[in-house]
Each structure stands twice: as structure tokens, then as C-alpha cells.
Design a protein around this motif. Structure first.
Motif, PDB file in Angstrom:
ATOM      1  N   TRP A  41       0.830  -1.204   0.000  1.00 29.74           N
ATOM      2  CA  TRP A  41       0.000   0.000   0.000  1.00 29.74           C
ATOM      3  C   TRP A  41       0.861   1.250   0.000  1.00 29.74           C
ATOM      4  N   ILE A  42       0.391   2.254  -0.717  1.00 29.41           N
ATOM      5  CA  ILE A  42       0.978   3.593  -0.647  1.00 29.41           C
ATOM      6  C   ILE A  42      -0.090   4.481  -0.018  1.00 29.41           C
ATOM      7  N   ILE A  43       0.253   5.061   1.147  1.00 23.56           N
ATOM      8  CA  ILE A  43      -0.721   5.810   1.937  1.00 23.56           C
ATOM      9  C   ILE A  43      -0.198   7.223   2.176  1.00 23.56           C
ATOM     10  N   ASP A  44      -1.027   8.215   1.892  1.00 25.11           N
ATOM     11  CA  ASP A  44      -0.701   9.618   2.169  1.00 25.11           C
ATOM     12  C   ASP A  44      -1.033   9.875   3.643  1.00 25.11           C
ATOM     13  N   VAL A  45       0.000  10.175   4.439  1.00 22.38           N
ATOM     14  CA  VAL A  45      -0.197  10.447   5.864  1.00 22.38           C
ATOM     15  C   VAL A  45       0.141  11.900   6.194  1.00 22.38           C
ATOM     16  N   SER A  46       0.066  12.777   5.186  1.00 25.51           N
ATOM     17  CA  SER A  46       0.364  14.195   5.438  1.00 25.51           C
ATOM     18  C   SER A  46      -0.620  14.793   6.441  1.00 25.51           C
ATOM     19  N   ASP A  47      -1.833  14.260   6.493  1.00 27.17           N
ATOM     20  CA  ASP A  47      -2.810  14.612   7.521  1.00 27.17           C
ATOM     21  C   ASP A  47      -3.018  13.335   8.345  1.00 27.17           C
ATOM     22  N   PRO A  48      -2.259  13.154   9.439  1.00 28.20           N
ATOM     23  CA  PRO A  48      -2.309  11.901  10.201  1.00 28.20           C
ATOM     24  C   PRO A  48      -3.705  11.505  10.689  1.00 28.20           C
ATOM     25  N   ALA A  49      -4.581  12.466  10.885  1.00 26.23           N
ATOM     26  CA  ALA A  49      -5.930  12.152  11.346  1.00 26.23           C
ATOM     27  C   ALA A  49      -6.785  11.570  10.219  1.00 26.23           C
ATOM     28  N   ASN A  50      -6.353  11.771   8.974  1.00 28.28           N
ATOM     29  CA  ASN A  50      -7.128  11.306   7.819  1.00 28.28           C
ATOM     30  C   ASN A  50      -6.217  10.696   6.758  1.00 28.28           C
ATOM     31  N   PRO A  51      -5.604   9.538   7.042  1.00 27.25           N
ATOM     32  CA  PRO A  51      -4.735   8.927   6.029  1.00 27.25           C
ATOM     33  C   PRO A  51      -5.551   8.499   4.805  1.00 27.25           C
ATOM     34  N   ILE A  52      -4.927   8.615   3.628  1.00 29.60           N
ATOM     35  CA  ILE A  52      -5.610   8.287   2.378  1.00 29.60           C
ATOM     36  C   ILE A  52      -4.806   7.224   1.636  1.00 29.60           C
ATOM     37  N   VAL A  53      -5.452   6.107   1.311  1.00 28.58           N
ATOM     38  CA  VAL A  53      -4.809   5.073   0.506  1.00 28.58           C
ATOM     39  C   VAL A  53      -4.783   5.565  -0.936  1.00 28.58           C
ATOM     40  N   LEU A  54      -3.571   5.772  -1.456  1.00 26.38           N
ATOM     41  CA  LEU A  54      -3.415   6.251  -2.829  1.00 26.38           C
ATOM     42  C   LEU A  54      -3.382   5.110  -3.834  1.00 26.38           C
ATOM     43  N   HIS A  55      -2.668   4.049  -3.479  1.00 32.70           N
ATOM     44  CA  HIS A  55      -2.535   2.903  -4.378  1.00 32.70           C
ATOM     45  C   HIS A  55      -2.361   1.636  -3.563  1.00 32.70           C
ATOM     46  N   ARG A  56      -2.846   0.555  -4.129  1.00 31.13           N
ATOM     47  CA  ARG A  56      -2.553  -0.784  -3.636  1.00 31.13           C
ATOM     48  C   ARG A  56      -1.878  -1.505  -4.787  1.00 31.13           C
ATOM     49  N   LEU A  57      -0.686  -2.001  -4.544  1.00 29.52           N
ATOM     50  CA  LEU A  57       0.053  -2.710  -5.578  1.00 29.52           C
ATOM     51  C   LEU A  57       0.097  -4.183  -5.212  1.00 29.52           C
ATOM     52  N   HIS A  58      -0.313  -5.022  -6.128  1.00 29.06           N
ATOM     53  CA  HIS A  58      -0.259  -6.452  -5.877  1.00 29.06           C
ATOM     54  C   HIS A  58       1.130  -6.968  -6.226  1.00 29.06           C
TER      55      HIS A  58
END
Length: 191
Positions: free
Chosen positions: A16-33
Motif C-alpha cells: 500500500w501507498i498511503i498519504d499520511v500528510s494529515d495523520p488524522a485522515n490517512p488516504i490510501v493512494l494505491h494498492r500494488l499487488h
């Protein structure tokens, strides 16, 4: 094999690639198999290196359009567990060995050196010119990496339990301020 995972089928082998720039609201950007278990990850200089077991180390550009792209693979011929990257060199913790690889050409990595030991290279970390490796049953390896073309083993530590003197497995390691923090053992000072 790199590919998108799905919300409905969260494959346990996804990376997983997760944007944690806002730690209260992490966003999954991509899931790579990945076809094998992604055991170790190192991100640097706009690239991600994924130690993916028998697939080797996958070199991924996470910023490619339309999504992350595989741009190279480091194949050391055995299962890989972790990777540390410094400049155009990759240090790969693998089955019974540590491997030094020239990655200046990401599409054609070249093995430069390898050191064998009696365990898996499960975790790697470096500080300055010291690389420490959790070598499973073979304890901790401390390497000088000042020569970009050669691995130089400085010392090797095997730990025994205090009560029954049984050999301890080393699964994880970190180094900070010349102290190696070793799991499941507490620590040892490097001088």
C-alpha cells in the motif's frame, strides 16, 4: 507482478501507498499487488524498493502515470527479506546472505559482492559507514560499507539467553548514535 488491488478483494500480498500528510485522515493512494510477500520496504529519492521474497527486490516508481510502475528488479537468486539503499547501491538481506548490488542502471542491476552467513538477512539499517544486519539464527552482522564495491564484515555477534544459554534469534534491528537496537535482545554498543 505489479497491479492494482481492489477494495472488495484486499489481497494480503498488496503493498500500500498511503498519504499520511494529515495523520488524522490517512488516504490510501494505491494498492500494488505483488506475487510474493512484501517483507521489507525502503523509499528514497522518489523510488520504492520492495523486498518481495522470491520475486527479488522490486524497484517501483510510485509517481508514474497513470499509477506506480515497476522499473526494475534486483534478482539475487534466493529469497529476499529486506533492502537498504544508499546512492546507487542496494544492500539486500536475503536467504543465508547479504548482497551488494549496483543499481545505477535500474533496469539492469549488477551484483558486486555477497557475504554468506547461517541465517536470513531479515532486517538492515545503517548509520554513516556502518550497516547492521539482523541475521536470524546467526545473530548480528556489523559491516563497513565505506567501499561502494565491497562488503567488509567488521564483527559478528551471536546472543544467548541469560537463563539457559540457548542461542537467540535476531529478527529486527535499528541503529542510532552507534547503538544497535536488536530484537528480541535489548542492545549492544558498537565501538
Amino acid at each position: 507482478m505489479i497491479g492494482e488491488g481492489t477494495e472488495a478483494n484486499p489481497d494480503p500480498l498488496n503493498f500500500w501507498i498511503i498519504d499520511v500528510s494529515d495523520p488524522a485522515n490517512p488516504i490510501v493512494l494505491h494498492r500494488l499487488h505483488v506475487a510474493q510477500l512484501a517483507q521489507g520496504v525502503y523509499a528514497t529519492e522518489g523510488l520504492v524498493y520492495i523486498a518481495a521474497s522470491y520475486e527479488g527486490v522490486l524497484i517501483v516508481d510510485p509517481h508514474a502515470t497513470p499509477g506506480p510502475a515497476l522499473i526494475g528488479t534486483i534478482d539475487v537468486g534466493v529469497e529476499t527479506f529486506d533492502v537498504y539503499v544508499r546512492g546507487d547501491r542496494a544492500y539486500v538481506g536475503a536467504d543465508l546472505q547479504l548482497v551488494l548490488v549496483d543499481i545505477s542502471d535500474k533496469g539492469n542491476p549488477q551484483t558486486l559482492d555477497r557475504v554468506e552467513f547461517d541465517g536470513f538477512g531479515l532486517d538492515l539499517d545503517a548509520e554513516g559507514d556502518l550497516l547492521v544486519v539482523a541475521q536470524e539464527w546467526d545473530g548480528v552482522g556489523v559491516y563497513d560499507i565505506s567501499d561502494p564495491n565491497r562488503l567488509n564484515l567488521l564483527n559478528h555477534y551471536i546472543y544467548r539467553s541469560r537463563t539457559d544459554q540457548l542461542q537467540q534469534i535476531v529478527l529486527g534491528i535499528d541503529i542510532w548514535n552507534l547503538y544497535a537496537y536488536v530484537g528480541p535482545v535489548s542492545y549492544t554498543h558498537l565501538t
